[in-house]
Scaffold this active site. Structure first.
Site, PDB file in Angstrom:
ATOM      1  N   LEU A 145      40.815  43.896  50.370  1.00 39.32           N
ATOM      2  CA  LEU A 145      41.329  45.179  49.923  1.00 39.32           C
ATOM      3  C   LEU A 145      40.340  45.743  48.915  1.00 39.32           C
ATOM      4  CD1 LEU A 145      45.116  44.320  49.292  1.00 39.32           C
ATOM      5  CD2 LEU A 145      44.118  45.389  51.323  1.00 39.32           C
ATOM      6  N   ASP A 146      40.117  47.050  48.960  1.00 39.12           N
ATOM      7  CA  ASP A 146      39.228  47.670  47.986  1.00 39.12           C
ATOM      8  C   ASP A 146      39.741  47.400  46.576  1.00 39.12           C
ATOM      9  OD1 ASP A 146      37.796  48.727  50.088  1.00 39.12           O
ATOM     10  OD2 ASP A 146      38.854  50.648  50.053  1.00 39.12           O
ATOM     11  N   LYS A 147      38.833  47.450  45.611  1.00 43.61           N
ATOM     12  CA  LYS A 147      39.194  47.194  44.217  1.00 43.61           C
ATOM     13  C   LYS A 147      40.405  48.030  43.800  1.00 43.61           C
ATOM     14  CE  LYS A 147      37.432  47.767  39.493  1.00 43.61           C
ATOM     15  NZ  LYS A 147      36.316  48.241  38.657  1.00 43.61           N
TER      16      LYS A 147
END
Length: 334
Positions: A145-147
């Site tokens: 998952l993106d930051k």
């Protein structure tokens, strides 16, 4: 026809195995090791034949009746340091762990984020229960998952679980074993209550940190399904809560696809930079809630998969985190 100890596995080839590659045979017989791990063991001199001679070539063709001895060294210590970072553990057993990732937590160490990541936290949390992925005592990241994206994420604790989960994610749910859905707050209201975004994606030539929609047949196939859950009228125009399912899993896919159809995710400074003026038109409470969000309003809300060892279907649901729920409440009229 095999026997196992802590670091030694013996097996005998049958008539049906005649002519098969050695690395393929070992991968078929030894569930706990991936084919890549087996190939590494062969290259490092840890596989011997009937006479005790080392076999260093995975393409060696097997003969019926041959016995093979595989030595599996203990997993090496993980390179990233263990860090005591609090985790929201949704589920855990000896094979895998499911985390509800908070926003702003980077999944894997990378330039600029050498520490303070989910991997650092998992090494500390799991400790000796990590049996080793690829010969290293580390968690097996099968998706990311993106930051700035919150929500559910599953991580393997063993080679066998890593292989089983990776196969499911590679199929992107086409075979019915895996399910993923996201919630997002987006600018505007899509023309249809349900729809499909099919647009190939490629690394941007002008900014290598960004992904762009490709022209023609270049780039990678990417498909996102969306459903409008709610649309709210605001001083800045309509804002919609969408539920999204991935048919493919490309980097930044949801964010790029939604920006491509003119409905970028609120708070996305990479793909919704042209909507800053709209944000300034929001009512004070909503404007403050969006500023407090300080990330894209995207949440991995549903995750389902088949357990790689038991075959049991597991399904998890995560409610909107406090920052997204606060923004949604601030946007809704009194």
């Amino acid at each position: 026809m095999s026997s196992k100890s802590a670091n030694r596995i013996e097996l005998v080839a049958t008539e049906a195995d005649a002519g098969i590659r050695l690395d393929k045979l070992l991968a078929q017989r030894i569930d706990a090791l991936s084919r890549a791990r087996i190939q590494a063991l062969i290259r490092s001199g840890n596989v011997a034949g009937s006479g005790g001679a080392t076999i260093g070539d995975g393409s060696y063709r097997v003969k019926p009746g041959e016995m093979f001895i595989v030595k599996v060294p203990p997993p090496e210590p993980a390179a990233p340091a263990a860090e005591a970072i609090a985790l929201d553990v949704v589920y855990e057993d000896r094979d895998l762990i499911v985390i509800d990732k908070p926003p702003h937590l980077v999944v894997h160490p990378a330039p600029g984020h050498a520490s303070g990541t989910l991997v650092n936290a998992l090494i500390a949390h799991c400790g000796d229960s990590l049996s080793g992925v690829g010969g290293i005592k580390r968690p097996g990241i099968v998706h990311r998952l993106d930051k700035g994206t919150s929500g559910l994420l599953v991580v393997a604790k063993s080679d066998a679980a890593h292989r089983g989960l990776s196969e499911q994610f590679a199929a992107h749910g086409v075979d019915g074993r895996m399910h993923r859905a996201y919630l997002a707050l987006v600018w505007g209201k899509p023309l249809r209550p349900r729809g499909v975004i099919a647009a190939r994606l490629v690394r941007s030539q002008s900014n290598r940190t960004k992904i762009a929609v490709a022209r023609g047949e270049s780039g990678r196939h990417a498909v996102t399904h969306y459903e409008v859950i709610e649309t709210i009228g605001t001083d800045a125009g309509p804002i919609s809560l969408l539920r999204l399912e991935l048919e493919t899993g490309r980097t930044h896919q949801i964010r790029v696809h939604l920006a491509h159809i003119g409905h970028p995710v609120l708070g996305d400074t990479t793909y919704a930079s042209g909507f800053k003026a709209k944000a300034g038109k929001l009512a004070p409470d909503a404007r403050a809630a969006l500023a407090a969000l300080d990330r894209q309003a995207l949440h991995a809300a549903e995750l389902g998969f088949e357990h790689p060892r038991s075959g049991k279907k597991l399904r998890f649901v995560s409610p909107l985190p406090a920052d997204m729920q606060g923004l949604l409440d601030a946007l809704r009229p009194d």
